[in-house]
Every structure is written in C-alpha cells, then in structure tokens.
Design a protein around this motif. Structure first.
Motif, PDB file in Angstrom:
ATOM      1  N   MET A 218      -7.990  -1.723   3.265  1.00  0.00           N
ATOM      2  CA  MET A 218      -7.107  -1.018   2.323  1.00  0.00           C
ATOM      3  C   MET A 218      -7.925  -0.272   1.268  1.00  0.00           C
ATOM      4  O   MET A 218      -7.580   0.854   0.891  1.00  0.00           O
ATOM      5  CB  MET A 218      -6.141  -2.006   1.658  1.00  0.00           C
TER       6      MET A 218
ATOM      7  N   LEU B 254      -2.777   0.345  -4.327  1.00  0.00           N
ATOM      8  CA  LEU B 254      -2.150  -0.915  -3.931  1.00  0.00           C
ATOM      9  C   LEU B 254      -1.400  -1.489  -5.118  1.00  0.00           C
ATOM     10  O   LEU B 254      -1.879  -1.445  -6.250  1.00  0.00           O
ATOM     11  CB  LEU B 254      -3.193  -1.946  -3.487  1.00  0.00           C
TER      12      LEU B 254
ATOM     13  N   GLN C 128       0.838  -1.193   0.000  1.00  0.00           N
ATOM     14  CA  GLN C 128       0.000   0.000   0.000  1.00  0.00           C
ATOM     15  C   GLN C 128       0.874   1.245   0.000  1.00  0.00           C
ATOM     16  O   GLN C 128       1.883   1.297   0.713  1.00  0.00           O
ATOM     17  CB  GLN C 128      -0.890  -0.018   1.241  1.00  0.00           C
TER      18      GLN C 128
END
Length: 136
Positions: free
Chosen positions: A117, A129, A9
């Motif tokens: 995320m 990502l 990330q």
C-alpha cells in the motif's frame, strides 16, 4: 463486542458532474483534484487490510519503541484513526521492513500488505490510507 483495525486505501475520486459544466469550471475542478482539495470531491475508500485490535497492537510492538513510526501507528488505538499519506511513506516503509525479522509469519504478511500500500502511495501521491479502529 470485538475490535479490529481496518486499513482503507483510496481507490478513486469522483465529482458530481453534468454535461453543462463550462470548460473553465472543469479546469478548476480538475486542478482541485490534483492539489488534493476535497471541496465537492468524494473519495472512495476500499478496505485493504483488517486485523484484530489486540493483534494489531502486538504487530506494531515489533517497531522500535521510541520511533516516529511506532508513535504514528499508536494513533489508531489512542485516537481511533490515523491518515497515512505520502509524507509518511519512507519512514513507515523503512520501519516495517526493518521489523520483519522480528515478526511472526502473520505479522510479516500484514507488513508486506502495508508495504504494498505504501508503494502505491509512492507511485501516486494522491493515494492515501485511512486506518481506523472498528467495533465489530
């Protein structure tokens, strides 16, 4: 040799600045950061989730076979990496959330981590990502 899938990330971006950068040039750099251009910008990626490749394939098999989400996630074993950005958030979040009842407890934990995320991307569209296959 074993293989795994690593979700990295974006944790921060930085540029190599010095004290002598003219204010007009600084504005150009900040504008470039804001619109996502990566000229002279270094992205710092942080490992956020790691799972064995075989387990990853079993996990994404819980997604509908003909779905866009499944095709997107199949890109990791097929091409070695994928990028997930703000344009994928809604589609992937819905698919993984819908799949959770069919998943094992471990897969549910991975889905929740991915959903977290994706929520970070939703809150800050500059976040993305990078999902890669890694040979251990």
């Amino acid at each position: 040799m074993s293989e795994s899938v690593v979700f990295c990330q974006l944790s921060r971006k930085f540029i190599d600045e010095n004290d002598h950068t003219p204010p007009d040039a600084q504005q150009v750099v900040y504008y470039s950061l804001a619109i996502g251009h990566h000229l002279g910008v270094i992205d710092c990626l942080k490992e956020s989730l790691v799972c064995p490749l075989e387990a990853y394939q079993t996990w994404i098999a819980t997604l509908p076979a003909d779905s866009v989400a499944k095709r997107k996630m199949d890109g990791v074993p097929r091409y070695g990496e994928i990028v997930i950005d703000h344009s994928h958030v809604v589609m992937l979040a819905q698919a993984f959330d819908d799949a959770r009842p069919r998943q094992t407890p471990q897969q549910q934990r991975w889905s929740q981590a991915l959903l977290d995320m994706l929520q970070a991307i939703q809150q800050e569209p500059a976040v993305y990502l990078m999902v890669r296959r890694r040979y251990d």
